[in-house]
Scaffold this motif. Structure first.
Motif, PDB file in Angstrom:
ATOM      1  N   LEU A   3       0.860  -1.182   0.000  1.00 41.74           N
ATOM      2  CA  LEU A   3       0.000   0.000   0.000  1.00 41.74           C
ATOM      3  C   LEU A   3       0.895   1.231   0.000  1.00 41.74           C
ATOM      4  O   LEU A   3       1.900   1.273   0.727  1.00 41.74           O
ATOM      5  CB  LEU A   3      -0.897  -0.012   1.239  1.00 41.74           C
ATOM      6  CG  LEU A   3      -1.930   1.094   1.369  1.00 41.74           C
ATOM      7  CD1 LEU A   3      -3.005   0.961   0.282  1.00 41.74           C
ATOM      8  CD2 LEU A   3      -2.584   1.052   2.747  1.00 41.74           C
ATOM      9  N   TYR A   4       0.548   2.232  -0.806  1.00 39.21           N
ATOM     10  CA  TYR A   4       1.346   3.446  -0.930  1.00 39.21           C
ATOM     11  C   TYR A   4       0.492   4.684  -0.720  1.00 39.21           C
ATOM     12  O   TYR A   4      -0.692   4.700  -1.049  1.00 39.21           O
ATOM     13  CB  TYR A   4       1.962   3.542  -2.337  1.00 39.21           C
ATOM     14  CG  TYR A   4       2.980   2.479  -2.633  1.00 39.21           C
ATOM     15  CD1 TYR A   4       4.323   2.672  -2.332  1.00 39.21           C
ATOM     16  CD2 TYR A   4       2.602   1.265  -3.213  1.00 39.21           C
ATOM     17  CE1 TYR A   4       5.270   1.693  -2.612  1.00 39.21           C
ATOM     18  CE2 TYR A   4       3.540   0.285  -3.487  1.00 39.21           C
ATOM     19  CZ  TYR A   4       4.869   0.504  -3.185  1.00 39.21           C
ATOM     20  OH  TYR A   4       5.801  -0.467  -3.448  1.00 39.21           O
ATOM     21  N   TYR A  55      -2.926   4.021  -2.905  1.00 37.96           N
ATOM     22  CA  TYR A  55      -2.907   3.000  -3.959  1.00 37.96           C
ATOM     23  C   TYR A  55      -2.313   1.705  -3.430  1.00 37.96           C
ATOM     24  O   TYR A  55      -1.382   1.730  -2.621  1.00 37.96           O
ATOM     25  CB  TYR A  55      -1.999   3.429  -5.115  1.00 37.96           C
ATOM     26  CG  TYR A  55      -2.603   4.379  -6.105  1.00 37.96           C
ATOM     27  CD1 TYR A  55      -2.893   3.964  -7.395  1.00 37.96           C
ATOM     28  CD2 TYR A  55      -2.857   5.694  -5.774  1.00 37.96           C
ATOM     29  CE1 TYR A  55      -3.426   4.836  -8.323  1.00 37.96           C
ATOM     30  CE2 TYR A  55      -3.392   6.580  -6.697  1.00 37.96           C
ATOM     31  CZ  TYR A  55      -3.678   6.148  -7.964  1.00 37.96           C
ATOM     32  OH  TYR A  55      -4.200   7.009  -8.886  1.00 37.96           O
ATOM     33  N   PHE A  56      -2.817   0.599  -3.932  1.00 36.83           N
ATOM     34  CA  PHE A  56      -2.115  -0.671  -3.851  1.00 36.83           C
ATOM     35  C   PHE A  56      -1.357  -0.813  -5.158  1.00 36.83           C
ATOM     36  O   PHE A  56      -1.884  -0.485  -6.224  1.00 36.83           O
ATOM     37  CB  PHE A  56      -3.096  -1.852  -3.725  1.00 36.83           C
ATOM     38  CG  PHE A  56      -3.687  -2.032  -2.360  1.00 36.83           C
ATOM     39  CD1 PHE A  56      -2.929  -2.565  -1.322  1.00 36.83           C
ATOM     40  CD2 PHE A  56      -4.997  -1.679  -2.106  1.00 36.83           C
ATOM     41  CE1 PHE A  56      -3.473  -2.738  -0.064  1.00 36.83           C
ATOM     42  CE2 PHE A  56      -5.550  -1.849  -0.857  1.00 36.83           C
ATOM     43  CZ  PHE A  56      -4.789  -2.384   0.175  1.00 36.83           C
ATOM     44  N   ALA A  57      -0.136  -1.302  -5.090  1.00 40.12           N
ATOM     45  CA  ALA A  57       0.646  -1.547  -6.311  1.00 40.12           C
ATOM     46  C   ALA A  57       1.709  -2.592  -6.011  1.00 40.12           C
ATOM     47  O   ALA A  57       2.194  -2.692  -4.884  1.00 40.12           O
ATOM     48  CB  ALA A  57       1.305  -0.266  -6.803  1.00 40.12           C
ATOM     49  N   THR A  58       2.040  -3.363  -7.032  1.00 41.29           N
ATOM     50  CA  THR A  58       3.073  -4.382  -6.836  1.00 41.29           C
ATOM     51  C   THR A  58       4.425  -3.751  -6.537  1.00 41.29           C
ATOM     52  O   THR A  58       5.231  -4.332  -5.832  1.00 41.29           O
ATOM     53  CB  THR A  58       3.169  -5.320  -8.049  1.00 41.29           C
ATOM     54  OG1 THR A  58       3.354  -4.528  -9.220  1.00 41.29           O
ATOM     55  CG2 THR A  58       1.927  -6.175  -8.181  1.00 41.29           C
ATOM     56  N   VAL A  80       3.404   2.269   2.832  1.00 36.04           N
ATOM     57  CA  VAL A  80       2.829   2.206   4.173  1.00 36.04           C
ATOM     58  C   VAL A  80       3.416   0.996   4.890  1.00 36.04           C
ATOM     59  O   VAL A  80       3.364  -0.119   4.372  1.00 36.04           O
ATOM     60  CB  VAL A  80       1.286   2.119   4.103  1.00 36.04           C
ATOM     61  CG1 VAL A  80       0.686   1.921   5.489  1.00 36.04           C
ATOM     62  CG2 VAL A  80       0.715   3.360   3.428  1.00 36.04           C
ATOM     63  N   ARG A  81       3.957   1.206   6.050  1.00 37.38           N
ATOM     64  CA  ARG A  81       4.555   0.127   6.840  1.00 37.38           C
ATOM     65  C   ARG A  81       3.560  -0.457   7.843  1.00 37.38           C
ATOM     66  O   ARG A  81       3.631  -1.622   8.199  1.00 37.38           O
ATOM     67  CB  ARG A  81       5.771   0.642   7.607  1.00 37.38           C
ATOM     68  CG  ARG A  81       6.850   1.183   6.711  1.00 37.38           C
ATOM     69  CD  ARG A  81       7.444   0.096   5.877  1.00 37.38           C
ATOM     70  NE  ARG A  81       8.500   0.661   5.032  1.00 37.38           N
ATOM     71  CZ  ARG A  81       9.010   0.046   4.015  1.00 37.38           C
ATOM     72  NH1 ARG A  81       8.594  -1.148   3.689  1.00 37.38           N
ATOM     73  NH2 ARG A  81       9.937   0.613   3.292  1.00 37.38           N
ATOM     74  N   ARG A  82       2.658   0.379   8.307  1.00 34.69           N
ATOM     75  CA  ARG A  82       1.695  -0.072   9.301  1.00 34.69           C
ATOM     76  C   ARG A  82       0.521   0.896   9.297  1.00 34.69           C
ATOM     77  O   ARG A  82       0.696   2.085   9.101  1.00 34.69           O
ATOM     78  CB  ARG A  82       2.350  -0.075  10.682  1.00 34.69           C
ATOM     79  CG  ARG A  82       1.477  -0.598  11.777  1.00 34.69           C
ATOM     80  CD  ARG A  82       2.268  -1.027  13.000  1.00 34.69           C
ATOM     81  NE  ARG A  82       3.310  -2.000  12.736  1.00 34.69           N
ATOM     82  CZ  ARG A  82       3.101  -3.311  12.565  1.00 34.69           C
ATOM     83  NH1 ARG A  82       1.893  -3.803  12.602  1.00 34.69           N
ATOM     84  NH2 ARG A  82       4.115  -4.133  12.355  1.00 34.69           N
ATOM     85  N   ASP A  90      -2.741  -1.477  14.646  1.00 38.80           N
ATOM     86  CA  ASP A  90      -1.379  -1.989  14.654  1.00 38.80           C
ATOM     87  C   ASP A  90      -1.202  -3.282  13.860  1.00 38.80           C
ATOM     88  O   ASP A  90      -0.548  -4.211  14.296  1.00 38.80           O
ATOM     89  CB  ASP A  90      -0.910  -2.179  16.103  1.00 38.80           C
ATOM     90  CG  ASP A  90       0.600  -2.155  16.195  1.00 38.80           C
ATOM     91  OD1 ASP A  90       1.224  -1.428  15.417  1.00 38.80           O
ATOM     92  OD2 ASP A  90       1.139  -2.874  17.038  1.00 38.80           O
ATOM     93  N   LYS A  91      -1.818  -3.339  12.661  1.00 38.18           N
ATOM     94  CA  LYS A  91      -1.650  -4.496  11.774  1.00 38.18           C
ATOM     95  C   LYS A  91      -1.034  -4.041  10.454  1.00 38.18           C
ATOM     96  O   LYS A  91      -1.207  -2.891  10.055  1.00 38.18           O
ATOM     97  CB  LYS A  91      -3.008  -5.145  11.480  1.00 38.18           C
ATOM     98  CG  LYS A  91      -3.619  -5.841  12.665  1.00 38.18           C
ATOM     99  CD  LYS A  91      -4.894  -6.537  12.240  1.00 38.18           C
ATOM    100  CE  LYS A  91      -5.542  -7.233  13.417  1.00 38.18           C
ATOM    101  NZ  LYS A  91      -6.821  -7.848  13.028  1.00 38.18           N
ATOM    102  N   PRO A  92      -0.359  -4.943   9.749  1.00 37.69           N
ATOM    103  CA  PRO A  92       0.141  -4.595   8.417  1.00 37.69           C
ATOM    104  C   PRO A  92      -1.023  -4.235   7.492  1.00 37.69           C
ATOM    105  O   PRO A  92      -2.135  -4.733   7.670  1.00 37.69           O
ATOM    106  CB  PRO A  92       0.832  -5.877   7.949  1.00 37.69           C
ATOM    107  CG  PRO A  92       1.124  -6.635   9.199  1.00 37.69           C
ATOM    108  CD  PRO A  92       0.034  -6.270  10.163  1.00 37.69           C
ATOM    109  N   PRO A  93      -0.814  -3.360   6.493  1.00 43.56           N
ATOM    110  CA  PRO A  93      -1.898  -2.889   5.613  1.00 43.56           C
ATOM    111  C   PRO A  93      -2.692  -4.007   4.950  1.00 43.56           C
ATOM    112  O   PRO A  93      -3.902  -3.915   4.823  1.00 43.56           O
ATOM    113  CB  PRO A  93      -1.176  -2.046   4.568  1.00 43.56           C
ATOM    114  CG  PRO A  93       0.092  -1.646   5.216  1.00 43.56           C
ATOM    115  CD  PRO A  93       0.456  -2.724   6.172  1.00 43.56           C
ATOM    116  N   CYS A  94      -2.037  -5.074   4.529  1.00 38.91           N
ATOM    117  CA  CYS A  94      -2.765  -6.134   3.828  1.00 38.91           C
ATOM    118  C   CYS A  94      -3.769  -6.819   4.754  1.00 38.91           C
ATOM    119  O   CYS A  94      -4.856  -7.200   4.337  1.00 38.91           O
ATOM    120  CB  CYS A  94      -1.820  -7.157   3.210  1.00 38.91           C
ATOM    121  SG  CYS A  94      -0.733  -7.963   4.390  1.00 38.91           S
TER     122      CYS A  94
END
Length: 102
Positions: A3-4, A55-58, A80-82, A90-94
């Motif tokens: 995620l960006y 955005y989500f991007a590879t 995005v790191r968190r 406090d979870k990862p974006p995915c």
């Protein structure tokens, strides 16, 4: 997919008309569709002289390619790191994205 947050410096963008905004959205979606499944626009926040896009991007190169094809700046791209929010503190974006769509 990472995620960006993309920061776009566009003087006066907050004064765009609804029609100008609509045309920009349609053009962005057309470019994304042409680019394939490696990039997904989540949403954007328009302020006085900037747009903050999510955005989500590879990878970051797809975001830069999208900006180039759309002829808009991508002044700062940050992965995005968190994410911290009431739905998935406090979870990862995915993991947060998966929980929000469930």
């Amino acid at each position: 997919m990472p995620l960006y947050v993309i920061e776009r410096d566009i003087p006066g963008v907050g004064n765009m008309t609804d029609e100008q905004s609509r045309q920009t959205v349609l053009a962005s979606l057309e470019v994304i569709q042409e680019m394939g499944d490696g990039i997904q626009w989540v949403q954007s926040y328009v302020v006085e002289d900037k747009i903050y896009c999510i955005y989500f991007a590879t990878d970051e190169s797809l975001i830069r390619e999208h900006a180039r094809k759309l002829d808009v700046p991508a002044n700062r791209i940050s992965e995005v790191r968190r994410m911290v929010n009431p739905h998935g503190a406090d979870k990862p974006p995915c993991e947060v994205a998966a929980a929000d769509t469930a």
